[in-house]
Every structure is written in C-alpha cells, then in structure tokens.
Design a protein around this motif. Sequence first.
Motif, PDB file in Angstrom:
ATOM      1  N   PRO A  40      -6.314  -5.663  -0.972  1.00 14.07           N
ATOM      2  CA  PRO A  40      -5.276  -6.563  -1.540  1.00 14.07           C
ATOM      3  C   PRO A  40      -5.027  -6.270  -3.027  1.00 14.07           C
ATOM      4  CG  PRO A  40      -7.236  -7.457  -0.338  1.00 14.07           C
ATOM      5  CD  PRO A  40      -7.652  -5.978  -0.575  1.00 14.07           C
ATOM      6  N   ILE A  41      -5.823  -5.540  -3.616  1.00 16.60           N
ATOM      7  CA  ILE A  41      -5.452  -5.068  -4.939  1.00 16.60           C
ATOM      8  C   ILE A  41      -4.378  -4.122  -5.082  1.00 16.60           C
ATOM      9  CG2 ILE A  41      -6.199  -4.118  -7.269  1.00 16.60           C
ATOM     10  CD1 ILE A  41      -8.806  -5.192  -6.648  1.00 16.60           C
ATOM     11  N   GLY A  42      -4.572  -3.089  -3.921  1.00 21.41           N
ATOM     12  CA  GLY A  42      -3.518  -2.324  -3.823  1.00 21.41           C
ATOM     13  C   GLY A  42      -2.060  -2.677  -3.274  1.00 21.41           C
ATOM     14  N   GLY A  43      -2.221  -3.880  -2.383  1.00 22.69           N
ATOM     15  CA  GLY A  43      -0.839  -4.549  -2.204  1.00 22.69           C
ATOM     16  C   GLY A  43      -0.379  -5.074  -3.260  1.00 22.69           C
ATOM     17  N   ARG A  44      -0.962  -5.754  -4.044  1.00 19.63           N
ATOM     18  CA  ARG A  44      -0.383  -6.358  -5.285  1.00 19.63           C
ATOM     19  C   ARG A  44       0.168  -5.178  -6.246  1.00 19.63           C
ATOM     20  NH1 ARG A  44      -3.699 -11.087  -7.977  1.00 19.63           N
ATOM     21  NH2 ARG A  44      -1.630 -11.478  -8.913  1.00 19.63           N
ATOM     22  N   LEU A  45      -0.415  -4.060  -6.315  1.00 16.11           N
ATOM     23  CA  LEU A  45       0.312  -2.983  -7.182  1.00 16.11           C
ATOM     24  C   LEU A  45       1.392  -2.469  -6.686  1.00 16.11           C
ATOM     25  CD1 LEU A  45      -2.976  -0.806  -8.051  1.00 16.11           C
ATOM     26  CD2 LEU A  45      -1.640  -2.395  -9.674  1.00 16.11           C
ATOM     27  N   VAL A  46       1.542  -2.553  -5.319  1.00 11.77           N
ATOM     28  CA  VAL A  46       2.721  -2.107  -4.664  1.00 11.77           C
ATOM     29  C   VAL A  46       3.833  -2.959  -4.975  1.00 11.77           C
ATOM     30  CG1 VAL A  46       3.790  -1.531  -2.410  1.00 11.77           C
ATOM     31  CG2 VAL A  46       1.641  -0.509  -2.866  1.00 11.77           C
ATOM     32  N   ASP A  47       3.638  -4.482  -4.848  1.00 14.65           N
ATOM     33  CA  ASP A  47       4.534  -5.314  -5.031  1.00 14.65           C
ATOM     34  C   ASP A  47       4.993  -5.338  -6.437  1.00 14.65           C
ATOM     35  OD1 ASP A  47       4.248  -6.755  -2.560  1.00 14.65           O
ATOM     36  OD2 ASP A  47       2.725  -8.060  -2.996  1.00 14.65           O
ATOM     37  N   ARG A  48       4.385  -4.763  -7.448  1.00 18.24           N
ATOM     38  CA  ARG A  48       4.663  -4.760  -8.937  1.00 18.24           C
ATOM     39  C   ARG A  48       5.224  -3.391  -8.966  1.00 18.24           C
ATOM     40  NH1 ARG A  48       0.974  -6.112 -14.248  1.00 18.24           N
ATOM     41  NH2 ARG A  48       2.479  -5.913 -15.605  1.00 18.24           N
ATOM     42  N   PHE A  49       4.697  -2.218  -8.605  1.00 22.01           N
ATOM     43  CA  PHE A  49       5.344  -1.072  -9.410  1.00 22.01           C
ATOM     44  C   PHE A  49       6.011  -0.379  -8.130  1.00 22.01           C
ATOM     45  CE2 PHE A  49       1.360  -1.882 -11.558  1.00 22.01           C
ATOM     46  CZ  PHE A  49       2.097  -1.857 -13.006  1.00 22.01           C
ATOM     47  N   ARG A 198       0.836 -15.701  -3.068  1.00 30.83           N
ATOM     48  CA  ARG A 198      -0.357 -15.604  -2.229  1.00 30.83           C
ATOM     49  C   ARG A 198      -1.228 -16.830  -2.298  1.00 30.83           C
ATOM     50  NH1 ARG A 198      -5.443 -11.997  -4.841  1.00 30.83           N
ATOM     51  NH2 ARG A 198      -4.555 -13.540  -6.647  1.00 30.83           N
ATOM     52  N   GLY A 199      -1.222 -17.563  -3.488  1.00 33.60           N
ATOM     53  CA  GLY A 199      -1.821 -18.835  -3.435  1.00 33.60           C
ATOM     54  C   GLY A 199      -1.344 -20.032  -2.649  1.00 33.60           C
ATOM     55  N   ALA A 326       5.500 -12.227  -1.443  1.00 38.63           N
ATOM     56  CA  ALA A 326       4.266 -11.764  -1.872  1.00 38.63           C
ATOM     57  C   ALA A 326       3.732 -11.010  -0.682  1.00 38.63           C
ATOM     58  CB  ALA A 326       3.196 -12.698  -2.528  1.00 38.63           C
ATOM     59  N   PHE A 327       4.548 -10.094   0.171  1.00 38.10           N
ATOM     60  CA  PHE A 327       4.060  -9.497   1.176  1.00 38.10           C
ATOM     61  C   PHE A 327       2.998  -8.754   1.144  1.00 38.10           C
ATOM     62  CE2 PHE A 327       3.946  -5.863   4.218  1.00 38.10           C
ATOM     63  CZ  PHE A 327       4.053  -6.669   5.651  1.00 38.10           C
ATOM     64  N   GLY A 328       3.098  -7.537  -0.046  1.00 39.53           N
ATOM     65  CA  GLY A 328       1.963  -6.736  -0.117  1.00 39.53           C
ATOM     66  C   GLY A 328       0.498  -7.442  -0.441  1.00 39.53           C
ATOM     67  N   ALA A 329       0.552  -8.375  -1.355  1.00 38.98           N
ATOM     68  CA  ALA A 329      -0.768  -9.017  -1.328  1.00 38.98           C
ATOM     69  C   ALA A 329      -1.239  -9.829  -0.289  1.00 38.98           C
ATOM     70  CB  ALA A 329      -0.678 -10.021  -2.732  1.00 38.98           C
ATOM     71  N   ILE A 330      -0.635 -10.507   0.613  1.00 44.54           N
ATOM     72  CA  ILE A 330      -0.874 -11.323   1.732  1.00 44.54           C
ATOM     73  C   ILE A 330      -1.237 -10.465   2.708  1.00 44.54           C
ATOM     74  CG2 ILE A 330      -0.513 -13.112   3.302  1.00 44.54           C
ATOM     75  CD1 ILE A 330       1.849 -13.995   0.982  1.00 44.54           C
ATOM     76  N   TYR A 331      -0.451  -9.321   2.987  1.00 45.94           N
ATOM     77  CA  TYR A 331      -0.836  -8.413   4.024  1.00 45.94           C
ATOM     78  C   TYR A 331      -2.050  -7.705   3.793  1.00 45.94           C
ATOM     79  CZ  TYR A 331      -0.354  -4.470   7.521  1.00 45.94           C
ATOM     80  OH  TYR A 331      -0.689  -3.685   8.346  1.00 45.94           O
ATOM     81  N   GLY A 332      -2.170  -7.396   2.248  1.00 41.91           N
ATOM     82  CA  GLY A 332      -3.632  -6.827   1.835  1.00 41.91           C
ATOM     83  C   GLY A 332      -5.020  -7.676   2.092  1.00 41.91           C
ATOM     84  N   LEU A 333      -4.719  -8.641   2.178  1.00 42.97           N
ATOM     85  CA  LEU A 333      -5.793  -9.692   2.530  1.00 42.97           C
ATOM     86  C   LEU A 333      -5.971  -9.753   4.113  1.00 42.97           C
ATOM     87  CD1 LEU A 333      -4.965 -12.972   0.360  1.00 42.97           C
ATOM     88  CD2 LEU A 333      -6.673 -11.332  -0.144  1.00 42.97           C
ATOM     89  N   THR A 334      -5.087  -9.856   4.923  1.00 43.62           N
ATOM     90  CA  THR A 334      -5.213  -9.563   6.406  1.00 43.62           C
ATOM     91  C   THR A 334      -5.792  -8.004   6.814  1.00 43.62           C
ATOM     92  OG1 THR A 334      -2.768  -9.075   6.879  1.00 43.62           O
ATOM     93  CG2 THR A 334      -3.487 -11.122   6.905  1.00 43.62           C
TER      94      THR A 334
END
Length: 393
Positions: A40-49, A198-199, A326-334
């Motif tokens: 999920p952290i990696g997904g958030r990094l992809v969303d951002r960078f 994500r929230g 927030a696809f990267g963060a949410i998909y990171g969780l699944t």
Amino acid sequence: MVAATNSNFLRILPEALHTNRTMLSTALAVALWLNAICVPIGGRLVDRFGLRKVVLPGIVLFSIAYLLLSQVTNAWEFLLVQILIAVPVSMHASPAYAKLISLWFDRHRGFVLGLAVALGAGLGQTIMPKVTQALINTYGWRGGFIGIALIVLAIGFPAVALLARTPKAMLVADHAASSGEQAETEQRARFGQQGYTRGEALRQRTFYQLFAAIMFGSMALLATMAHAVPLLTERGLSVSDATTVMSCAFAGVIVGQFSSGFVIDRLNTPRVLTPYFASALIGVVILYSAHDKHILLPAAVMMGLGLGGEISQNAYLVSRYFGLKAFGAIYGLTFAASALGNGTGVILLGYLRDLSGSYDICRYLTGGAMTAALICVTFLPKFVFSSPKAAAR
C-alpha cells in the motif's frame, strides 16, 4: 511470475539449508506479510510520483535481492533476505501497472487488465516453473536464483523504461489542477481525478467484503501454488509431471484472465466472477484429494481459472467501486489482502504437513477458505463507477 517458482525451491531447500519445510514456509510467509504492509505504501508512492520513478529502482533492488538469495547458507539468512525482498516487491507490484492501464483504458478496462496480466504474470507463471526447474537441474538451486535475477533485470527494466508512459492528457489535467484552473468534470473523470480517497474507501462495507474475498481466495489458491511441487511429488508424481500440473494451472490462469475481463466489460457486474471462484473451489478440493495425473491436470486448470479471475479483476473491481483518485493506495490495500492470505496459507500448509506427515488434511483449510471467498464475491453490490458502455444503456 517469480512467486510461481517458490514451489520449485521449497522441495529442495529444506535439505540444502539443513532445516524443515515449516521454517522455510515461515520465511516466505513473513515476506508476504511484510508485502501486505509495504505494497500500500508503494501504491501511494506511485499515485504521487508516477510509475517509472518507483518501479525502475524496485526492479534493480529485486534482482539484487535474488542474487543475495543465491548466497544464503542457512535458514536464518534465507529469512533475512526474504524480509529485505519486501521493499522492492512493494515498489514494482501490481498496483503500479494496474493504475497505468486504468488511466489509459476505461471502456475496455476489464479486458485490457486481463490481457496485461495474462501476457505478463500469467504467461510468466506458466513458463517460469519449467525454466526454473531447468536452471536448478543444470546449475543447482543457487544457479536458479541467479537465473531469475538476471531474467527479471534483463526483461523487466528495459520494458518499463521504454514503454511505461502516463497519458499526455493526464499530465495536462495535473498541470491545470496545480495552476488553479477549473477542469471539466468529464475530463477529471477520464484522467483519474474522480473517485474516493483511501479514508472514504475504508469507511465502506464493500471494501472489507472485497478484502475478505481476495484474502481467503489467496489463502486457498496462491498458498497451494507455493506447495504444489512437494504436494504432488509426495503423491507419487515425478518432478517433471508436478511442474506440468503447475503449468496447466497457470494456463488456466491465463484463460481466466482473458475471459473474465472480456465478459465483465460486457455485463458490467461482479456476478461474472462467481463461476470462476466456484471453479477454483472444485479444483482445489480435487487437487488435495486425487492421485491420478489425468484427474489432477483438469483440476489444476479449474483452480487456475478462478485464480485468473481473482488476480486480473481485483484491480478492475477497485476501479469500479472506488474510482481512480486514490487507486494506487486502495488497490495496494487489496493487494495486501492477497499477500496476507497467501502468507498465512503458506505457513499453515507447511505446519499442517509437518504435523500430520502429509498434505491430506490441508484440503479442509483450502476448501473452507475458498468457500468463504466464493460467498464474499457472490454478494458484492453493483458497481459505483460504471464503464461508459454501461452508462449509455
């Protein structure tokens, strides 16, 4: 792709590292549990960078980690390297690629996601067990790890460096947002700005229902894949026949990925996945019960069909229930749900096998987990963010 080779090593490493299968299964499980935290952290990094800035370093670090695996001399060193692998895995896991595809495709998103996973992970999972076994037979298990590291680096790095590009219109939309300009609602939806945070996703029951379906499905199917070669050789099959059965399972994965994406685009309902999960339930029960190769082959294909539907359409379901904001963060969780279920299943199967002396008792664990996954996916609600084709009806 690489996860499909764990079974090849799990058969020979207990003797090579002077340990037992439970210890090695625990090491693999720890790595998967750490993946559940890191992805999920990696997904958030992809969303951002963006994809390339995260994935390319991840590929290099992953290859280095596999080179380190070729040098381990005991189970504790194996565990340490497996812990280190969690970081690069989180940097180039499925959420990064799935988001890029979802940005490029909307109308045929399900099929394209299935196509990408089939040609990438599915084809790799079909071929790599055979390739890995050939490397092990020729160069030993250390050569097997080195070969995998070189394959990932030689194919993965240039492919991402040359081909992975964010749509130009998405960059325009990002620039407009950063400069305070108002973008049209349709443009924002088209280029990934519409959806839940994500929230907001975490406050919806659908998220936890999807999380449970993926977790239990992975506990049954991916953990079985990890133990497949020792499971089948203990039933009297040769290593060659066991890897053939595995390859049939991964061939079923490819068919499941293609067909589920094609159908879900046209019917626009999560009910499409119910027969795939039911097929996997039947297949996994037979795999733990039968001894005849001619029965095991179709059972493996049935199990693969369900796994293909789960893997390729996880990303599609996230995009249709929660959007792309927030696809990267949410998909990171699944995706973390998959790692959590896989890791738990791997260690439980290893423990139950060492405890009872065979894999027979494991059919109750995998069958029960797959039944729970089937129930969860069957009662998923209607999509929130439907495809343009469905909206036009």
